[in-house]
Design an enzyme around this catalytic site. Sequence first.
Site, PDB file in Angstrom:
ATOM      1  N   GLY A  16       0.813  -1.212   0.000  1.00 24.90           N
ATOM      2  CA  GLY A  16       0.000   0.000   0.000  1.00 24.90           C
ATOM      3  C   GLY A  16       0.845   1.260   0.000  1.00 24.90           C
ATOM      4  CG  ASN A  29       2.193  -2.455   8.193  1.00 24.27           C
ATOM      5  OD1 ASN A  29       2.226  -3.417   7.443  1.00 24.27           O
ATOM      6  ND2 ASN A  29       1.443  -1.406   7.926  1.00 24.27           N
ATOM      7  CG  HIS A  78      -6.363  -4.672   5.817  1.00 24.69           C
ATOM      8  ND1 HIS A  78      -6.660  -5.994   5.575  1.00 24.69           N
ATOM      9  CD2 HIS A  78      -5.140  -4.451   5.240  1.00 24.69           C
ATOM     10  CE1 HIS A  78      -5.676  -6.549   4.873  1.00 24.69           C
ATOM     11  NE2 HIS A  78      -4.745  -5.633   4.677  1.00 24.69           N
ATOM     12  NE  ARG A 131       0.874   4.375   5.772  1.00 25.62           N
ATOM     13  CZ  ARG A 131       0.657   3.086   5.549  1.00 25.62           C
ATOM     14  NH1 ARG A 131       0.601   2.625   4.315  1.00 25.62           N
ATOM     15  NH2 ARG A 131       0.521   2.244   6.548  1.00 25.62           N
TER      16      ARG A 131
END
Length: 288
Positions: free
Chosen positions: A41, A49, A268, A184
């Site tokens: 991603g 993570n 998720h 990100r």
Amino acid sequence: MTTETNTQNIPPLLELPTENGVLRYREAGEGEPLLLLHGSGPGVTGWRNFRGNVPALAEHFRTLVLELPGFGVSDGFGAAHPMMSAQTAVRAFLDGLGIDRVRIIGNSMGGFIATDFALAQPERVDRLVTVGGAGTNLFGPAPSEGIVRLSEFVENPTRESLVAWLHSMVYDRSLITEELIEERWTQATDPETLASSRAMYGSAALERMSAAMRNPDVAPGWANLRKLTVPTLITWGRDDRVSPVDMSIIPMRTLVSGEIHIFPNCGHWVMIEQQKAWESVVLAFLQR
């Protein structure tokens, strides 16, 4: 190479030279080795993570957060598709550190990588944990909403499409902070990292995946799960819109030594949204 906006309490980024390039990783704790494999991603890293989980895991294990090739931290290993280099990277990492046997936690893509490694070299894996990364869609559409949002971003990388994808990753949207969006965005729009993401999730890549699923001559990866003998814990968010929870049904029925734990009110990123509950379940399994 990526940087972190908050450098407090972050283990240093270490380097391991291999014949295919430099692998970078972070290490914390002592004891038996525990390898953490991140997902895919825009703007992903192993540390992003798992940074919230490392303190708890490192109380019991020598915790190693590997940065997989193709995501802007480790060298690219020369492969156009990160999944093609992943097995080589994992083997080179363990060999380079002199680790013969390891416990592995894999998130999303990292779960599939860890499962493939355990199938190929079961003697090297003591226990395996996956987070939303096993099986295949049974009832929901494929690609899922989250994968569609991901493809939309890599084809047209705007902040709006990035935020839409991030929102599909979670149950609680308040987790998507401006700081998270910014870190990100910075890495996801790096030209090399973006090219790698397009190889995985661009429109052409999704069409190839769909064609492979329709091809009766191609054996699906999940068909090998019954061959996996390593004790395995499958963890999932009930409200996952990237890897729908029905994907867990096939591993539930086929894994020889498998068990499933599904967390409510969770998307998720199980290890982030249900951090304490997930850590409790995972540590109990790893130490059993």
